[in-house]
Design an enzyme around this catalytic site. Structure first.
Site, short mmCIF file in Angstrom:
data_model
loop_
_atom_site.label_atom_id
_atom_site.label_comp_id
_atom_site.label_asym_id
_atom_site.label_seq_id
_atom_site.Cartn_x
_atom_site.Cartn_y
_atom_site.Cartn_z
N ASP A 1 0.70 -1.19 0.54
CA ASP A 1 -0.29 -0.37 -0.45
C ASP A 1 0.77 1.61 0.14
O ASP A 1 0.21 2.33 -0.35
CB ASP A 1 -0.95 -0.27 1.09
CG ASP A 1 -1.89 -0.99 1.20
OD1 ASP A 1 -1.50 -2.19 1.12
OD2 ASP A 1 -3.09 -0.90 0.69
N ASN B 1 1.85 -3.01 3.58
CA ASN B 1 0.32 -3.86 3.70
C ASN B 1 -0.33 -4.38 4.54
O ASN B 1 0.03 -3.93 5.90
CB ASN B 1 1.87 -5.02 3.21
CG ASN B 1 0.84 -5.44 1.91
OD1 ASN B 1 -0.08 -4.89 0.55
ND2 ASN B 1 0.17 -7.26 2.39
#
Ligand SMILES: CSC[C@H]1O[C@H](OP(=O)(O)O)[C@H](O)[C@@H]1O
Length: 353
Positions: free
Chosen positions: A244, A254
């Protein structure tokens, strides 16, 4: 190598609206939601109808166009001022996935760089959103093929463990981590995927399993606390996850639980790969300590469907992401190749904003 294109596209521009696969209804229902304005797009991102870092970026880009066409002025400066308010609304939806902010900034930069009447700026913004969508699809196919090259070269076919959903549903299509899976499957290098269910929102159980079943890729679902045991049993050859937000030194945010998987992989000498486009790298952050971690509604923990899994009245902590330090990551697989975390800086000037 050419790539097979996944048939799942979570964000689709059709006529004068955006269609989103409602990922909260999968796998029970495949439902498309019509998004006609920027408020509805903001809500769709916040409530995770659309989720996954690159998919959020694509959705936000279209959200910027939907907002731009709501602005009723022919005055350029007033248009740009109003467009910044649309950007603020979309920025406020979710804090961790940097693709959201990258896509919004690219749309703002495009508007500021484009000369001509407001109507022309609006046309250019729509084309830019479409380009971001198509670019991400091609990016994922490149990530898939570079990831295939980076995977261990073993006589036997590989079993890959993944966490959460970094598939077609989390991108413009094809996927990042599942892009590597799809490329390995296409080339006959994959035996099976092991998917962590990924509490509390179960993106692995609901979305990764759904995608693999759609593509007829063998898949084994495990609970998150089984990953280390599977590694110790010798069932896993490699781990591939999405991201992310990646800091300049390679520290990677993440889905929550990724850090635990990375520690287990290190302990069992199993290669741990992060698959992500350059739009997920935040070169402004020297390391992962500054990555904002979203905290979500505790109900995601204590409720599954209508079932309460614990008495109410207790305290909850629901961070949606964690940060895996670069020293636990074997390589970061991008659309320009797989590199050691320490090698990311070479890509900074390639990041299109
Ligand atoms: C291809 S990146 C997908 C990435 O996004 C997910 O988060 P969320 O479902 O909350 O949007 C998860 O961290 C995935 O790895």
């Amino acid at each position: 190598m050419t790539s097979t294109v996944s048939h799942v596209y979570p964000v689709i521009w059709q006529k004068d609206q955006v269609l989103l696969i409602d990922q909260n209804r999968l796998p029970a229902e495949y439902t498309l939601v019509e998004i006609k304005n920027s408020d509805d797009m903001a809500l769709a991102i916040k409530t995770m109808i659309v989720r996954g870092a690159p998919a959020i970026g694509v959705a936000a880009a279209y959200g910027m166009y939907l907002g731009a066409r709501e602005i009723e002025t022919e005055n350029r400066e007033l248009f740009l001022t109003q467009l910044e308010k649309i950007a603020e609304k979309l920025r406020a939806t979710r804090p961790t996935a940097v693709n959201l902010f990258w896509a919004i900034q690219r749309m703002l930069n495009t508007a500021r760089r484009t000369l001509g009447p407001v109507e022309y700026l609006q046309e250019v913004l729509l084309e830019t959103a479409k380009n971001i969508n198509l670019e991400d699809l091609k990016t994922c196919q490149a990530i898939g093929d570079y990831g295939l090259e980076a995977l261990p070269k073993t006589p036997e076919k590989l079993t890959i463990l993944t966490h959460c959903n970094a598939g077609a549903l989390a991108t413009a299509g094809y996927g990042t981590a599942l892009g590597v899976v799809r490329s390995a499957w296409r080339e006959g290098r994959l035996a099976r995927v092991f998917a962590d269910e990924t509490r509390p929102r179960l993106q692995g159980a609901k979305l990764t399993v759904w995608e693999c079943v759609q593509d007829e890729i063998p898949i084994t679902l495990i609970t998150d606390n089984m990953a280390a045991h599977c590694m110790k049993q010798g069932l896993i050859h490699a781990v591939v996850v999405g991201a992310d937000r990646i800091a300049a030194n390679g520290d990677t945010a993440n889905k929550i639980g990724t850090y635990s998987v990375a520690i287990s992989a290190k302990a069992h000498n199993i290669p741990f790969f992060v698959a992500a486009p350059l739009s997920t790298i935040d070169f402004s952050l020297i390391d992962g300590n500054q990555i904002p971690i979203e905290e979500r509604d505790p109900a995601e923990i204590y409720q599954i469907g209508k079932t309460l899994v614990t008495p109410e009245g207790v305290d909850f902590y629901n961070p949606a992401f964690d940060v895996t330090p670069a020293n636990l990551i074997t390589a970061i697989i991008t659309e320009f190749g797989a590199v050691a975390p320490s090698e990311l800086k070479q890509f900074e000037e390639k990041q299109a904003v």
